[in-house]
Design an enzyme around this catalytic site. Structure first.
Site, PDB file in Angstrom:
ATOM      1  CG  ASP A  67      -0.275  -0.412   2.516  1.00  0.00           C
ATOM      2  OD1 ASP A  67       0.972  -0.377   2.574  1.00  0.00           O
ATOM      3  OD2 ASP A  67      -0.989  -0.767   3.468  1.00  0.00           O
ATOM      4  CG  ASN A 136      -9.148  -1.458  11.862  1.00  0.00           C
ATOM      5  OD1 ASN A 136      -8.192  -2.088  11.432  1.00  0.00           O
ATOM      6  ND2 ASN A 136      -9.624  -0.371  11.260  1.00  0.00           N
ATOM      7  CG  HIS A 138      -5.924  -2.114   8.808  1.00  0.00           C
ATOM      8  ND1 HIS A 138      -6.071  -0.961   9.537  1.00  0.00           N
ATOM      9  CD2 HIS A 138      -4.591  -2.267   8.635  1.00  0.00           C
ATOM     10  CE1 HIS A 138      -4.880  -0.449   9.786  1.00  0.00           C
ATOM     11  NE2 HIS A 138      -3.975  -1.214   9.262  1.00  0.00           N
ATOM     12  CD  GLU A 143      -8.881   0.965   7.609  1.00  0.00           C
ATOM     13  OE1 GLU A 143      -8.923   0.068   8.475  1.00  0.00           O
ATOM     14  OE2 GLU A 143      -8.203   1.995   7.743  1.00  0.00           O
TER      15      GLU A 143
HETATM   16  C1  GLP Z   1      -0.589   0.185   8.740  1.00  0.00           C
HETATM   17  C2  GLP Z   1      -0.250  -0.481   7.385  1.00  0.00           C
HETATM   18  C3  GLP Z   1      -0.361  -1.961   7.477  1.00  0.00           C
HETATM   19  C4  GLP Z   1       0.230  -2.367   8.800  1.00  0.00           C
HETATM   20  C5  GLP Z   1      -0.695  -1.975   9.913  1.00  0.00           C
HETATM   21  C6  GLP Z   1      -0.118  -2.161  11.303  1.00  0.00           C
HETATM   22  O1  GLP Z   1      -1.414   1.255   8.651  1.00  0.00           O
HETATM   23  N1  GLP Z   1      -0.971  -0.042   6.234  1.00  0.00           N
HETATM   24  O2  GLP Z   1       0.296  -2.551   6.390  1.00  0.00           O
HETATM   25  O3  GLP Z   1       0.417  -3.749   8.855  1.00  0.00           O
HETATM   26  O4  GLP Z   1      -1.184  -0.689   9.700  1.00  0.00           O
HETATM   27  O5  GLP Z   1       0.839  -1.179  11.568  1.00  0.00           O
HETATM   28  P1  GLP Z   1       1.933  -1.308  12.683  1.00  0.00           P
HETATM   29  O6  GLP Z   1       2.845  -2.400  12.262  1.00  0.00           O
HETATM   30  O7  GLP Z   1       2.631   0.021  12.710  1.00  0.00           O
HETATM   31  O8  GLP Z   1       1.216  -1.615  13.954  1.00  0.00           O
END
Ligand code: GLP
Length: 242
Positions: A67, A136, A138, A143
């Site tokens: 992404d 959440n 995702h 989402e």
């Molecule tokens: C982000 C990314 C995801 C990631 C998730 C968890 O917003 N788009 O690819 O896995 O949320 O983030 P983190 O590893 O900082 O907890």
């Protein structure tokens, strides 16, 4: 599904890096799906160590990131393009033209999503997709919703996702409202999925994603349907699993 829980974050990083290095050693032309966020940073630094020790070369690897934010210049320190340079690509021998990240500044975002999906198709199946997990549920930026899109698409970020990512920006207002993300269908087509989760704050969502009903309201729960899912957890993230 294969769930591995580690006592230390260092062991988890090593295990994650070993999976990726091992794959690239046996298949130097591997196609890797990569993730951003706080979770994979330690795995990437381990991979850089493997490369520096001459254990693995990424010269023929192709990568697709999950992404990218919409509207952040690629040079912005929090764009996923900058993140990947900083944590991984800038330290490996991977040619820049084999590393793909959606262009969140494309004039026509829908066309960019189609172009990205086409690039993945042309490269063939992803050999491995690395994933983190949002609070959440995702994955990528897919989402929770009553319906999920299969392919790469533009998404409006959930407020809780923007708040979670606000730690990387000066203020919440600076967090982009939209992103481009691979769809859940694209993710599930990978031959192998490695889901990595750390921290007590994610214990509930890990439990729900891996043992709860398969529902689009928890996008990560769809991973239960994947034939080759490996889950790497630290003790805290795995604390609600029996
Ligand atoms: C982000 C990314 C995801 C990631 C998730 C968890 O917003 N788009 O690819 O896995 O949320 O983030 P983190 O590893 O900082 O907890």
């Amino acid at each position: 599904m294969n769930i591995l829980t580690f006592d230390s974050s260092e062991q988890l990083n090593e295990a994650g890096a070993n999976i990726i290095s091992g794959l690239v050693q046996t298949n130097p032309r591997a196609v890797l799906g990569l993730a951003t966020g706080g979770t994979p940073v330690g795995i990437y630094s381990h991979l850089v160590g493997d490369y520096r020790r001459g254990l693995v070369s990424f010269r023929q690897v192709t990568t697709f990131n999950l992404d990218e934010y919409v509207g952040l210049p690629a040079s912005h320190p929090e764009s996923y393009s900058s993140y990947m340079q900083r944590h991984l690509f800038g330290h490996l021998d991977i040619p820049a033209d084999r590393t793909y990240i959606p262009d969140g500044n494309a004039p026509d975002l829908e066309a960019e999503c189609r172009r990205y999906e086409q690039l993945i198709d042309t490269a063939g199946q992803l050999d491995l997709q690395l994933l983190g997990l949002g609070h959440n549920g995702h994955i990528g930026f897919n989402e929770p919703s009553h319906a999920l899109l299969r392919g790469t698409h533009v998404v409006t970020l959930a407020e809780e996702t923007r708040k979670a990512n606000a730690r990387f920006f000066p203020t919440l207002q600076d967090v982009p409202q939209q992103a481009i993300t691979m769809g859940v269908g694209t993710i599930l087509q990978a031959k192998m999925i490695v889901l990595v989760v750390r921290g007590a704050d994610k214990a509930d969502i890990v439990h729900r994603a891996l043992t709860g009903p398969i529902a689009t309201e928890c996008p990560a729960s769809l991973l239960q349907t994947h034939p080759h899912l490996v889950v790497l957890l630290d003790k805290a993230a795995g604390s609600r699993l029996a």
